[in-house]
Design a protein around this motif. Structure first.
Motif, mmCIF file in Angstrom:
data_model
loop_
_atom_site.group_PDB
_atom_site.id
_atom_site.type_symbol
_atom_site.label_atom_id
_atom_site.label_comp_id
_atom_site.label_asym_id
_atom_site.label_seq_id
_atom_site.Cartn_x
_atom_site.Cartn_y
_atom_site.Cartn_z
ATOM 1 N N MET A 1 0.902 -1.186 0.077
ATOM 2 C CA MET A 1 -0.136 0.105 0.062
ATOM 3 C C MET A 1 0.927 1.058 -0.077
ATOM 4 O O MET A 1 1.741 1.177 0.658
ATOM 5 N N PRO A 2 0.569 2.215 -0.999
ATOM 6 C CA PRO A 2 1.390 3.421 -0.912
ATOM 7 C C PRO A 2 1.261 4.135 0.319
ATOM 8 O O PRO A 2 0.178 4.298 0.971
ATOM 9 N N ASN A 3 2.224 5.162 0.700
ATOM 10 C CA ASN A 3 2.359 5.926 1.895
ATOM 11 C C ASN A 3 1.783 7.068 1.337
ATOM 12 O O ASN A 3 2.703 7.670 0.497
ATOM 13 N N VAL A 4 0.641 7.615 1.583
ATOM 14 C CA VAL A 4 0.322 8.987 1.295
ATOM 15 C C VAL A 4 0.599 9.962 2.380
ATOM 16 O O VAL A 4 0.257 11.158 2.100
ATOM 17 N N ALA A 5 0.712 9.654 3.700
ATOM 18 C CA ALA A 5 0.732 10.583 4.535
ATOM 19 C C ALA A 5 2.023 11.351 4.745
ATOM 20 O O ALA A 5 3.010 10.874 4.140
ATOM 21 N N GLY A 6 1.766 12.451 5.104
ATOM 22 C CA GLY A 6 2.962 13.464 5.268
ATOM 23 C C GLY A 6 2.690 14.697 5.073
ATOM 24 O O GLY A 6 1.595 15.135 5.201
ATOM 25 N N LYS A 7 3.795 15.716 5.228
ATOM 26 C CA LYS A 7 3.750 17.006 5.043
ATOM 27 C C LYS A 7 4.117 17.438 3.497
ATOM 28 O O LYS A 7 5.365 16.805 3.190
ATOM 29 N N TRP A 8 3.339 18.084 2.761
ATOM 30 C CA TRP A 8 3.557 18.220 1.239
ATOM 31 C C TRP A 8 3.833 19.695 1.086
ATOM 32 O O TRP A 8 2.700 20.594 1.392
ATOM 33 N N SER A 93 -7.593 23.927 -11.517
ATOM 34 C CA SER A 93 -6.160 24.475 -11.571
ATOM 35 C C SER A 93 -5.151 23.231 -11.257
ATOM 36 O O SER A 93 -5.288 22.683 -10.123
ATOM 37 N N PRO A 94 -3.977 23.142 -11.950
ATOM 38 C CA PRO A 94 -3.016 22.158 -11.721
ATOM 39 C C PRO A 94 -2.372 22.625 -10.245
ATOM 40 O O PRO A 94 -2.127 23.480 -10.076
ATOM 41 N N MET A 95 -2.176 21.109 -9.555
ATOM 42 C CA MET A 95 -1.201 21.330 -8.367
ATOM 43 C C MET A 95 -0.060 20.411 -8.388
ATOM 44 O O MET A 95 -0.026 19.290 -8.948
ATOM 45 N N LYS A 96 0.652 20.777 -7.945
ATOM 46 C CA LYS A 96 2.075 19.761 -7.777
ATOM 47 C C LYS A 96 2.652 20.168 -6.166
ATOM 48 O O LYS A 96 2.430 21.083 -5.696
ATOM 49 N N GLY A 97 3.238 18.757 -5.759
ATOM 50 C CA GLY A 97 3.917 18.767 -4.501
ATOM 51 C C GLY A 97 5.021 17.787 -4.358
ATOM 52 O O GLY A 97 5.132 17.181 -5.060
ATOM 53 N N THR A 98 5.811 18.176 -3.385
ATOM 54 C CA THR A 98 6.926 17.437 -2.943
ATOM 55 C C THR A 98 6.882 17.032 -1.293
ATOM 56 O O THR A 98 6.658 18.150 -0.753
ATOM 57 N N ARG A 99 6.871 15.906 -0.934
ATOM 58 C CA ARG A 99 6.910 15.719 0.498
ATOM 59 C C ARG A 99 8.051 16.157 1.111
ATOM 60 O O ARG A 99 9.215 15.966 0.694
ATOM 61 N N VAL A 100 7.837 16.692 2.361
ATOM 62 C CA VAL A 100 8.834 17.276 3.103
ATOM 63 C C VAL A 100 9.181 16.557 4.471
ATOM 64 O O VAL A 100 10.226 16.839 4.942
ATOM 65 N N SER A 101 8.069 15.655 4.824
ATOM 66 C CA SER A 101 8.106 14.873 5.806
ATOM 67 C C SER A 101 7.177 13.861 5.724
ATOM 68 O O SER A 101 6.041 13.947 5.209
#
Length: 102
Positions: A1-8, A93-101
């Motif tokens: 199962m993919p890990n979706v949790a975190g701060k992005w 609107s398009p959204m992109k993000g990077t996990r920071v924690s």
């Protein structure tokens, strides 16, 4: 199962220009998630959070600059998030993000 949790760290290319925010995703382990989205215009609670594999969906009740419900979806691939934010008549609107924690 993919890990979706975190701060992005996220950026939405909205009609009002680039909107930067930090999306916090807390996986409840039952196909739902809770969290918030905090940016320069304030913080919003993420409501109706659902997890389906590596896809998440949620809504946010925006008050500023005008009241409306934002419908959001994202696909998570490792530490990268891509998706969209639908703002009523303004479209998606398009959204992109990077996990920071997480």
């Amino acid at each position: 199962m993919p890990n979706v949790a975190g701060k992005w760290d996220c950026v939405v290319n909205s009609p009002l220009g680039e909107q930067k925010s930090v999306l916090t995703v807390n996986d409840n382990g039952d196909g739902t998630w809770s969290g918030d989205n905090t940016g320069t215009m304030g913080g919003l609670s993420c409501d109706n959070g659902k997890v389906d594999g590596n896809k998440i969906t949620w809504t946010m009740d925006m008050k500023v600059p005008m009241p409306m419900t934002l419908e959001c979806d994202a696909t998570i691939d490792g530490d990268t998030l891509t998706g969209g934010v639908k703002a009523g008549a303004f479209g998606t609107s398009p959204m992109k993000g990077t996990r920071v924690s997480g």
